[in-house]
Design a protein around this motif. Structure first.
Motif, PDB file in Angstrom:
ATOM      1  N   MET A  84       0.828  -1.206   0.000  1.00  0.00           N
ATOM      2  CA  MET A  84       0.000   0.000   0.000  1.00  0.00           C
ATOM      3  C   MET A  84       0.863   1.257   0.000  1.00  0.00           C
ATOM      4  O   MET A  84       0.641   2.177  -0.793  1.00  0.00           O
ATOM      5  N   VAL A  85       1.861   1.292   0.896  1.00  0.00           N
ATOM      6  CA  VAL A  85       2.683   2.501   1.003  1.00  0.00           C
ATOM      7  C   VAL A  85       3.392   2.795  -0.315  1.00  0.00           C
ATOM      8  O   VAL A  85       3.455   3.938  -0.774  1.00  0.00           O
ATOM      9  N   ILE A  86       3.887   1.736  -0.945  1.00  0.00           N
ATOM     10  CA  ILE A  86       4.613   1.959  -2.187  1.00  0.00           C
ATOM     11  C   ILE A  86       3.661   2.375  -3.306  1.00  0.00           C
ATOM     12  O   ILE A  86       3.936   3.311  -4.063  1.00  0.00           O
ATOM     13  N   PHE A  87       2.517   1.717  -3.383  1.00  0.00           N
ATOM     14  CA  PHE A  87       1.549   2.102  -4.413  1.00  0.00           C
ATOM     15  C   PHE A  87       1.071   3.532  -4.190  1.00  0.00           C
ATOM     16  O   PHE A  87       0.903   4.298  -5.143  1.00  0.00           O
ATOM     17  N   LEU A  88       0.847   3.877  -2.945  1.00  0.00           N
ATOM     18  CA  LEU A  88       0.356   5.217  -2.636  1.00  0.00           C
ATOM     19  C   LEU A  88       1.370   6.262  -3.102  1.00  0.00           C
ATOM     20  O   LEU A  88       1.010   7.256  -3.744  1.00  0.00           O
ATOM     21  N   ALA A  89       2.644   6.009  -2.807  1.00  0.00           N
ATOM     22  CA  ALA A  89       3.670   6.950  -3.242  1.00  0.00           C
ATOM     23  C   ALA A  89       3.704   7.049  -4.755  1.00  0.00           C
ATOM     24  O   ALA A  89       3.869   8.135  -5.332  1.00  0.00           O
ATOM     25  N   ALA A  90       3.516   5.914  -5.418  1.00  0.00           N
ATOM     26  CA  ALA A  90       3.546   5.911  -6.874  1.00  0.00           C
ATOM     27  C   ALA A  90       2.340   6.672  -7.430  1.00  0.00           C
ATOM     28  O   ALA A  90       2.457   7.453  -8.364  1.00  0.00           O
ATOM     29  N   LEU A  91       1.177   6.441  -6.828  1.00  0.00           N
ATOM     30  CA  LEU A  91      -0.036   7.108  -7.308  1.00  0.00           C
ATOM     31  C   LEU A  91       0.086   8.622  -7.160  1.00  0.00           C
ATOM     32  O   LEU A  91      -0.469   9.372  -7.966  1.00  0.00           O
ATOM     33  N   GLN A  92       0.822   9.032  -6.137  1.00  0.00           N
ATOM     34  CA  GLN A  92       0.931  10.471  -5.917  1.00  0.00           C
ATOM     35  C   GLN A  92       1.799  11.156  -6.964  1.00  0.00           C
ATOM     36  O   GLN A  92       1.804  12.380  -7.055  1.00  0.00           O
ATOM     37  N   THR A  93       2.512  10.365  -7.754  1.00  0.00           N
ATOM     38  CA  THR A  93       3.276  10.960  -8.845  1.00  0.00           C
ATOM     39  C   THR A  93       2.410  11.162 -10.087  1.00  0.00           C
ATOM     40  O   THR A  93       2.817  11.813 -11.032  1.00  0.00           O
ATOM     41  N   VAL A  94       1.213  10.570 -10.077  1.00  0.00           N
ATOM     42  CA  VAL A  94       0.300  10.744 -11.221  1.00  0.00           C
ATOM     43  C   VAL A  94      -0.429  12.079 -11.026  1.00  0.00           C
ATOM     44  O   VAL A  94      -0.908  12.357  -9.927  1.00  0.00           O
ATOM     45  N   PRO A  95      -0.502  12.906 -12.074  1.00  0.00           N
ATOM     46  CA  PRO A  95      -1.147  14.226 -11.943  1.00  0.00           C
ATOM     47  C   PRO A  95      -2.534  14.140 -11.312  1.00  0.00           C
ATOM     48  O   PRO A  95      -3.355  13.325 -11.723  1.00  0.00           O
ATOM     49  N   ARG A  96      -2.754  14.963 -10.328  1.00  0.00           N
ATOM     50  CA  ARG A  96      -3.954  14.895  -9.508  1.00  0.00           C
ATOM     51  C   ARG A  96      -5.249  15.143 -10.307  1.00  0.00           C
ATOM     52  O   ARG A  96      -6.252  14.457 -10.100  1.00  0.00           O
ATOM     53  N   GLU A  97      -5.227  16.106 -11.242  1.00  0.00           N
ATOM     54  CA  GLU A  97      -6.467  16.466 -11.947  1.00  0.00           C
ATOM     55  C   GLU A  97      -7.052  15.246 -12.654  1.00  0.00           C
ATOM     56  O   GLU A  97      -8.251  14.998 -12.626  1.00  0.00           O
ATOM     57  N   LEU A  98      -6.166  14.491 -13.293  1.00  0.00           N
ATOM     58  CA  LEU A  98      -6.642  13.328 -14.038  1.00  0.00           C
ATOM     59  C   LEU A  98      -7.353  12.356 -13.107  1.00  0.00           C
ATOM     60  O   LEU A  98      -8.439  11.861 -13.388  1.00  0.00           O
ATOM     61  N   LYS A  99      -6.719  12.099 -11.933  1.00  0.00           N
ATOM     62  CA  LYS A  99      -7.288  11.117 -11.007  1.00  0.00           C
ATOM     63  C   LYS A  99      -8.578  11.630 -10.416  1.00  0.00           C
ATOM     64  O   LYS A  99      -9.535  10.885 -10.234  1.00  0.00           O
TER      65      LYS A  99
END
Lengths: 297, 419, 281
Positions: free
Chosen positions: A177-192
Motif C-alpha cells: 500500500m505505502v509503495i503504491f500510494l507513493a507511486a499514485l501520488q506521482t500521477v497528476p492529480r487532476e486526471l485522477k
C-alpha cells in the motif's frame, strides 16, 4: 591530471573496502560456499571427513516427495499471498489517494503489522486459530454460525496453509500500500480526481490513467513479494513447524530441519542453493516481462 | 558542529550498549580460579523442577565444592534435541547434558559423548547403586556413555471431578471400559481421554497392552510386529475413538487445540497418560485441580506402559571433566535424588524406592506401572524411527490411510532404518 | 445539479471511509487481542467467549516477564545488538554508497552488480554456510557475532538506498568544495553526510528493525541464556505441557511497543526509504 585520477580511484577503494570486504565475507562467500557444500555428503562432526558426491544431493531432492510437497506449499503460499497483497494493497492505496480526514492515521494503522516482528505475529495467529477457545473459531462458529463445528485449522494441510497465508497477507498489505500510494501520488492529480467523481467510469479511468503510470512499480512490488514468498519461514516454523506430518513443510523449513535437526548440511545446502537459483531466475524473468510494454510504448 | 555531537552521542550509546550486551559473558570469565561447568536440561519451568535445581541443588553443590560453579541452561523439551544437534555441528556442546534416554545412542554414535566406564574410576560402584533398566539406556557399542538421572513411566492420570461430571464413576480398567466410558463422556460434552501426539511415547502403551510390539526382540525387524494384528487392533481402537469424536484433535496436532493440562484443568478432558511431574505441575500451576492416578487400562497383554526418563551425559569436548564428574556424582547422590523426587522426578537409586511413597503417595502407582513398562527401541536412529511412527500413526488418525496400510508402510520404513 | 454532485462526492467519501475503517479494524483487532490476553490471569487466556476487555485485568504477566524471566536482560541484549548493528551498518554503507555515487573506478559496475545479487538473495538461504563461517571465526554464541552478521546482511540494501540519495545531491556543491581544496574525506564528512541526515535516519531505522526482529540466526547460534535476544526469549516461552500465553503476549507487547513508537515518530523517513527503492527501480 593523471595523478589526481589515481588519487580518486584510491579514495574510492578506501571508501569501499571495509564495507565490501564484510559484505563479501558474510554474503558473497557463503553463496559460493553453499554450492560447494551441496556437492558433498557434508560431515560437520569434528574428526570426520566429507565425501564428494557430485550432484547426489540434487538427485536426492528430485526423488524426495517431501521436497516436492515443500515446493508445492511454497508455490501455494505465493499464489495465495502475492496477488492478494497487490490487489488489496492497491485498493487501500487508491482509497487513500484522495483528500480525506485522518489520512495519515489510516496509513499508519495499515502499516503497523509490517513493522511488527514475525515472531510476535506468528505466535499471535497461532493463538487466534486455536481450535477450542480461539478467537477465529469463536467468531465463525459461536457468533456468526457460519460453520457447524470448530474448525481444526492447524491439523490439516490446506487450512494450516490458509492460516499462514492469511498472516502473510495481513502483514504485507501495508507494505505494498505505502509503495503504491507513493507511486499514485506521482500521477497528476487532476486526471485522477476526474476519475474519482465520475464513479461509473472510475475503473476505466484508473486503467487508462494511473495503471500504466505505475506499472514499473507494480513490477517491482511483484518481484519483491515473490522473493518474500520464497523466504517464508518464521510463520511456518512457529505456527506448524512443517506439521502435521510434514504436510505444511515449505522449502526453508525443510532445509532448516535437514541441516539443524538431521545434520545433513549437504542436502540442506542443495535445497537452499536450488531456491537461490529459482529466485534469481524468477526475478529476472519478471522484470523482463513487466518492462516490455513500457519499452514498446 | 551539531552533527559531530550526534556522532559523539551515537558512539557513546554504542559503547554503552556493547558493554551491556557483553556484560553477561564477562561474568563467567572474571573469576579466573573458579571452574564453571555448563549443564543443559529440559527441566520443566512450569513446575517446581527448575526451582529445585537452581535454588536448592546447585547452591548446595557449590557450597560443597568451592571453586566450581554450575551454569544451568534450561531449554524447552521440544527445542532441546534440535539445540543439541546444532551444538554438535557448531562444536558448542556444554559440559553436561540431561538427555532424554532415547537420544543417548544417537549422541554416542555421533562420537560427542565421553564413555564413562573408562573415565570415572568409581563407575562400578555408582553402577551398582542404580536400577539396571535405566542404566541400560546409556549403553552403546560396548560402553556406558552416561548415568541414569531419573526414570518414569506414564500412568492414567485423571481429574476425578471432571470424570464425575462426565458421567463416569471410576477410571476405566480395561479396553472395553475405555470405549464405553469414552462414549458416556461424549454424551456429557467432555472427552474421557486426551492424547497430545502420535509418537511411540503416546501410542506404544496401547500397542503393548494389547499384546503387540514394535520390533522383534533383537531390534532388527519391524515388519510382522509393528504391522501385526495386535498392534493394528490397538491403534484401530484409538482411531475409532477419535473418529467418533471421543478423543480431542490434539492427538494429530498438539498445537491445534487445548493442551492436555489446560483441558483437564478446565474439565474439558477427564484423563491423560502422563508422568509423575504432572502432579507437581498441577500442584503449582493449577492449584484448584486435584489429580488422581491409576494404572493404564489393561488389554489382553496386561497394563503395559512406556519407560521414560533422562540420563546425564558428559561431552567429549568438555574442558572440565573432573568438575563435571563431581556434579554427576552429586546428582546421583541420595540428597539430589530425593530433592528432585519431591519435584516429580522418580529417582534411579535402588535405595530410594522405599522412601518414595512417603514423599508422594502417587509414586506407588508409578512403581507398580514401571515394573511392567517397556523401553523404546535403543538405536541411534530412534529419532528418525519415532518420526516415521508418529507420521504414519497420524495418517491413520486423519484417515488418509487405513491403520493397516499406515503401519505396514511404517514397518517397512523402520526396517530400512534398523539396518 | 451542483448540490447533487456535492452530495455524491460526500457519499463517495463516506463509502471510502467506511471501507477503509473496516480494513483498519481487521488490521488492529489482533493487536487488541494480544494486549487483552497479556492482561489476563493465566487461567483465563482461552476463555469462551473470548473477551477483548478483560474483566479483572492484571499486570502480573508483565512483572513476571520482567523479573523472574530475565526479560530486562534480553531487552538490553536486543537493544545493544540493534544499536551496534545500526551504527556499523550506517557507517560502512554510507562510505560504500559514496564511492558508488561519486567516483568512477575500475570494477565499479561489477562490484555494484555483486551488491545487487546480495540484495536479491534472502539471508535465510545462506544460513548453512554462514553457520560454518561463524564457527570457524569463533562467532557462535556471541553477541559480537550477531552484530557482525547482522551488519554484513544489511549492507547491500543500505548501500543501494543511500547511493540513490547521494546521487541526488547537486554535484555543484561538491565541486565548490573541490575548488577550495577539500579532499574526498572532507567532502564525505562535511558535506554529504550532513546533507543526507534524513536518508541516514531511514537506513538507520531499517537496520535497527532488522536487527531487533531477527530470529532465525540468533536462535541457531545463541546457546547461552544470558545472550538471548527478545525474539528467541519470546519463542522459548512456550512450555512443554501448556503455553503461558499471557506471559508470551506480555513479553511480545514489551518487544513491540518500542518498534511501534519508533515507527510513528520516524514515519516520514521510513516511507521515503521504502519508496526510494520502488520508484527508482
Amino acid at each position: 591530471m593523471q595523478a589526481s585520477k589515481r588519487k580518486e580511484t584510491l579514495a574510492a577503494y578506501t571508501f569501499l573496502a571495509p564495507g565490501f570486504v564484510l559484505f563479501a565475507l558474510v554474503v558473497l562467500y557463503p553463496i559460493a560456499r553453499a554450492f560447494q557444500i551441496s556437492l558433498y555428503h557434508w560431515s560437520i562432526v569434528p574428526g570426520t571427513t566429507s565425501q564428494y558426491i557430485g550432484l547426489g544431493n540434487y538427485t536426492h531432492a528430485l526423488h524426495d516427495p517431501i521436497f516436492w510437497r515443500a515446493l508445492e506449499n511454497t508455490g501455494a503460499y505465493m499464489v495465495f499471498t502475492v496477488p492478494a497483497q497487490i490487489v488489496l494493497g492497491m485498493t487501500v492505496a487508491v482509497l487513500l489517494d484522495a483528500r480525506m480526514p485522518a489520512r495519515g492515521l489510516y496509513r499508519t494503522l495499515y502499516y503497523l503489522p509490517v513493522v511488527t516482528s514475525w515472531v510476535v505475529v506468528s505466535l499471535l495467529f497461532r493463538y487466534m486459530f486455536i481450535t477450542d477457545g480461539g478467537l477465529i473459531n469463536f467468531v465463525l462458529h459461536d457468533k456468526l454460525h457460519l460453520v457447524g463445528h470448530n474448525i481444526e485449522w492447524l491439523s490439516h494441510r490446506w487450512s494450516a496453509l490458509a492460516v499462514i497465508s492469511i498472516l502473510g497477507i495481513w502483514k504485507g498489505i501495508g507494505w505494498s500500500m505505502v509503495i503504491f500510494l507513493a507511486a499514485l501520488q506521482t500521477v497528476p492529480r487532476e486526471l485522477k480526481e476526474a476519475a474519482a467523481v465520475d464513479g461509473a467510469r472510475a475503473w476505466a479511468r484508473f486503467r487508462a490513467v494511473s495503471l500504466p503510470a505505475i506499472l514499473p512499480v507494480i513490477a517491482f512490488v511483484t518481484v519483491m513479494l515473490v522473493i518474500g514468498g520464497f523466504n517464508v519461514f518464521i510463520s511456518v516454523f512457529l505456527i506448524t513447524n512443517g506439521g502435521p506430518l510434514d504436510e505444511t513443510q515449505v522449502l526453508l523449513t525443510y532445509m532448516y530441519r535437514q541441516a539443524f535437526s538431521f545434520l545433513d548440511f549437504g542436502y540442506g545446502s542443495s535445497l537452499s542453493f536450488t531456491l537461490t537459483l529459482i529466485v534469481f531466475a524468477l526475478s529476472i524473468a519478471q522484470l523482463r516481462l513487466f518492462r516490455r510494454p513500457k519499452d514498446a510504448a | 558542529m551539531r552533527f559531530r555531537w550526534t556522532i559523539l552521542a551515537l558512539g557513546l550509546i554504542v559503547a554503552v550498549a556493547t558493554m551491556a550486551a557483553t556484560a553477561g559473558a564477562r561474568v563467567t570469565t572474571t573469576h579466573a580460579k573458579t571452574t564453571t561447568i555448563t549443564f543443559w536440561d529440559a527441566y520443566s519451568s512450569d513446575g517446581p523442577e527448575v526451582k529445585r535445581l537452581e535454588k536448592v541443588l546447585i547452591p548446595q553443590f557449590e557450597k560443597e565444592h568451592p571453586g566450581i560453579k554450575v551454569k544451568d541452561v534450561t531449554i524447552p523439551y521440544d527445542s532441546l534435541h534440535q539445540k543439541l544437534i546444532t551444538a554438535v555441528a557448531g562444536s558448542q556442546l556444554p559440559d553436561l547434558v540431561r538427555s532424554d534416554i532415547i537420544w543417548v545412542p544417537e549422541l554416542a554414535n555421533l562420537g560427542v559423548l565421553q564413555p564413562l566406564d573408562t573415565t570415572l574410576p568409581d563407575f562400578k560402584s555408582i553402577k551398582s547403586k542404580v536400577f539396571t533398566g535405566p542404566l541400560a539406556t546409556n549403553f552403546w557399542k560396548g560402553h556406558y556413555y552416561g548415568l541414569p538421572l531419573d526414570t518414569n513411566t506414564r500412568i492414567w492420570v485423571y481429574n476425578p471431578i471432571a470424570m464425575q461430571a462426565a458421567g463416569v464413576s471410576a477410571p476405566p480398567k480395561t479396553f472395553a471400559q475405555l470405549q464405553s466410558d469414552s462414549a458416556t463422556a461424549k454424551g456429557k460434552g467432555a472427552y474421557l481421554y486426551a492424547e497430545s501426539g502420535t509418537s511411540c511415547w503416546n501410542i506404544c502403551p496401547w500397542i503393548w497392552s494389547n499384546g503387540g510390539s514394535i520390533t522383534n526382540g533383537t531390534y532388527t525387524k519391524a515388519t510382522g510386529f509393528l504391522n501385526g494384528p495386535k498392534a493394528v487392533q490397538a491403534v484401530q481402537m484409538l482411531v475409532n475413538l477419535y473418529k467418533a469424536g471421543q478423543m480431542p484433535n490434539i492427538v494429530v496436532d498438539s498445537n491445534g487445540g487445548l493442551g492436555t493440562y489446560d483441558g483437564i484443568a478446565q474439565k474439558k478432558y477427564t484423563s491423560m497418560l502422563d508422568g509423575p511431574w504432572s502432579f507437581s505441575i498441577f500442584a503449582s500451576a493449577y492449584k484448584n485441580t486435584q489429580l488422581a492416578g491409576t494404572t493404564v487400562p489393561a488389554g489382553p497383554g496386561g497394563s503395559v506402559s512406556v519407560v521414560g526418563g533422562e540420563d546425564i551425559v558428559m561431552t567429549k569436548s568438555s574442558k572440565n571433566k573432573t568438575a563435571a564428574a563431581e556434579f554427576m556424582r552429586f546428582m546421583l547422590h541420595s540428597f539430589a535424588q530425593t530433592q528432585m523426587a519431591r519435584a516429580g522426578q522418580m529417582p534411579v537409586l535402588k535405595s530410594s524406592t522405599k522412601s518414595l511413597v512417603k514423599i508422594h503417595p502417587y509414586y506407588a502407582t508409578y512403581l507398580k506401572q514401571i515394573a511392567t513398562a517397556k523401553p523404546r527401541t535403543p538405536t541411534p536412529k530412534w529419532p528418525q524411527i519415532d518420526q516415521v511412527f508418529q507420521t504414519q500413526v497420524a495418517k491413520a488418525f486423519t484417515g488418509s490411510e487405513t491403520v493397516q496400510q499406515a503401519l505396514t508402510d511404517a514397518a517397512q520404513q523402520v526396517d530400512g532404518l534398523l539396518k | 445539479m451542483v448540490t447533487g454532485s456535492a452530495s455524491r462526492t460526500r457519499a463517495i467519501l463516506g463509502v471510502r471511509i467506511l471501507i477503509l475503517s473496516v480494513g483498519v479494524f481487521l488490521m488492529i483487532v489482533p493487536f487488541a487481542y494480544m494486549f487483552a490476553t497479556s492482561l489476563k490471569p493465566n487461567a483465563l487466556v482461552l476463555e469462551i467467549p473470548p473477551k477483548l476487555i478483560p474483566h479483572h485485568p492484571t499486570t502480573a504477566n508483565y512483572t513476571d516477564a520482567w523479573t523472574s524471566n530475565k526479560f530486562g536482560r534480553y531487552f538490553l541484549n536486543s537493544l545493544g545488538v540493534a544499536i551496534a548493528t545500526t551504527f556499523f551498518s550506517v557507517w560502512l554503507s554510507s562510505m560504500m554508497a559514496y564511492a558508488f555515487a561519486r567516483f568512477s573506478f575500475p570494477g565499479r559496475r561489477i562490484l555494484f552488480g555483486l551488491l545487487l545479487i546480495g540484495l536479491m538473495v534472502p539471508t535465510m538461504m545462506l544460513i548453512i554456510p554462514q553457520f560454518i563461517l561463524a564457527k570457524n571465526l569463533g562467532m557462535l554464541d556471541s553477541l559480537t557475532g550477531l552484530v557482525f552478521f547482522y551488519t554484513g546482511g544489511t549492507l547491500a540494501l543500505n548501500t543501494f538506498l543511500l547511493r540513490s540519495f547521494f546521487q541526488d545531491i547537486p554535484r555543484e556543491l561538491e565541486e565548490a568544495m573541490v575548488v577550495d581544496g577539500a579532499g574526498p574525506w572532507k567532502r564525505y564528512l562535511k558535506l554529504v553526510l550532513p546533507l543526507s541526515r534524513p536518508a541516514l535516519a531511514t537506513v538507520g531505522i531499517f537496520s535497527f528493525l532488522a536487527s531487533w526482529d531477527e530470529f532465525v540466526w540468533a536462535l541457531t547460534v545463541i546457546n547461552d541464556p544470558n545472550k538471548r535476544t527478545l525474539p528467541i526469549a519470546i519463542s522459548l516461552f512456550q512450555g512443554e505441557h501448556s503455553t503461558s500465553w499471557g506471559l508470551v503476549f506480555a513479553a511480545s507487547t514489551i518487544a513491540v511497543v518500542p518498534v511501534l513508537l519508533a515507527f510513528v515518530i520516524f514515519q516520514r523517513q521510513f516511507v521515503s526509504g521504502l519508496t526510494t527503492g520502488a520508484l527508482k527501480a
